[in-house]
Structure formats: C-alpha cells, structure tokens
Design an enzyme around this catalytic site. Sequence first.
Site, PDB file in Angstrom:
ATOM      1  N   VAL A  10      13.271 -38.301  18.951  1.00  9.87           N
ATOM      2  CA  VAL A  10      13.413 -38.651  17.534  1.00  9.87           C
ATOM      3  C   VAL A  10      14.206 -37.520  16.889  1.00  9.87           C
ATOM      4  O   VAL A  10      14.140 -36.372  17.324  1.00  9.87           O
ATOM      5  CB  VAL A  10      12.054 -38.851  16.820  1.00  9.87           C
ATOM      6  N   SER A  11      14.974 -37.844  15.861  1.00  9.56           N
ATOM      7  CA  SER A  11      15.912 -36.869  15.293  1.00  9.56           C
ATOM      8  C   SER A  11      15.245 -35.765  14.488  1.00  9.56           C
ATOM      9  O   SER A  11      15.735 -34.646  14.422  1.00  9.56           O
ATOM     10  CB  SER A  11      16.950 -37.583  14.425  1.00  9.56           C
TER      11      SER A  11
END
Length: 202
Positions: A10-11
């Site tokens: 996930v960023s």
Amino acid sequence: MGNLYGYIRVSTREQNEDRQLIAMREMGVPLSNIYLDKQSGKDFDRPQYKKLLRKLKKDDLLYIKSIDRLGRNYEEIQNQWRVLTKEKVVDICVIDMPLLDTRRGKDLLGTFLSDIVLQVLSFVSENERTTIRQRQAEGIAAAKAKGVKFGRVPKPLPDEFHNAYQCWKRGEITGSEAARECGLPRSTFIYRAEIYEKSTLS
C-alpha cells in the site's frame, strides 16, 4: 511444487491492506509467508520486498493482487518480473489478471501472450502514476493562484515584536538584542522581520 508466498503493498500507512490480505488467504497463502510494504511503488527499494526476494526458492509460487501492487515503474516491473521468473525460477500469479499466471501456457505462445499483457499493464500502471502526479501539481498550482497558502500556519508575533522591530530598524539595538526581547532565535527574528516589513509596505 514449492511454498506459497504473497506480496502486499500500500502506498501510505493510512491505506488499508485488508482487501489484499483477504485475497491472499483465499489463495491459501500462510500468514507467515505474506510480506507487506507500506510505501510508494516508484521503485523496489522496499525492506519487505527485499526480504521476500531472499526467501523465494525455485518452484515457489508468488501471489500479488494486481500488477500495480508489485510496482508503478514500467521498466522496474519488467526487470523484477525477469528476476523472479528467470533468475529465481518462481511462478507468479496476478490474482486480478488470470492471464498473468506463469503456471499456465509455458509454451512459446503462452509466454508471448503473458509478456504482452505484462508490458501493457506495466505501462498503464506507470502512466496512471504520472497522471496522478500531474493532477496533483495542477491542483496545487490552481489553489495557489486562488490565494490558498500551503505549509504550516506561522505562530502569532510576540507582543514585544513591534517595539523591538522599530528599535532594531532605527539602529538602537542589534538583531540579537531584538530577538532576545521577543524570545526568538536571531534567525527567526530576522525572517519574521522581513515578512513583517513586506506586509506593512504592501
């Protein structure tokens, strides 16, 4: 057949990885074999991904939810795919794209189709990242044009600032003395004095 592994990315720390975790469990990946990074996909300098690479052995199977979870840089995705499939000799299954499952179609045609799909998806992923950055830049520029201020709101000036500033401007006291009167570091006093001067002149 080797072991099952899963890679999740996930960023940001605020983003939720639950969807990817559920998909891994549905594929039967043991929780201990799931590696999670919470950072940008711009490159592969990620601690958990590096740890996963060291762990993978020939004939293991790696699951990822979608190609953009692997990365968002077109060339780097291509390179890492080659490292995984050719050097590590592991299979990869992209859950959201059944065509990208290296266990299927190991003949020349199957490999050719997989390569085309990978190239297209990698390009789309990087293009999407570039578009997002461009939109963010355009949004910031538009907001600035409307007078929106970015960054931290400065603290209010100390009560003594005006008098200290006037004495300093008249040369009655030094910048260090004026800063002391205001309870500020000298550099902060000079910086705030410049802003104060511009605001009084405008």
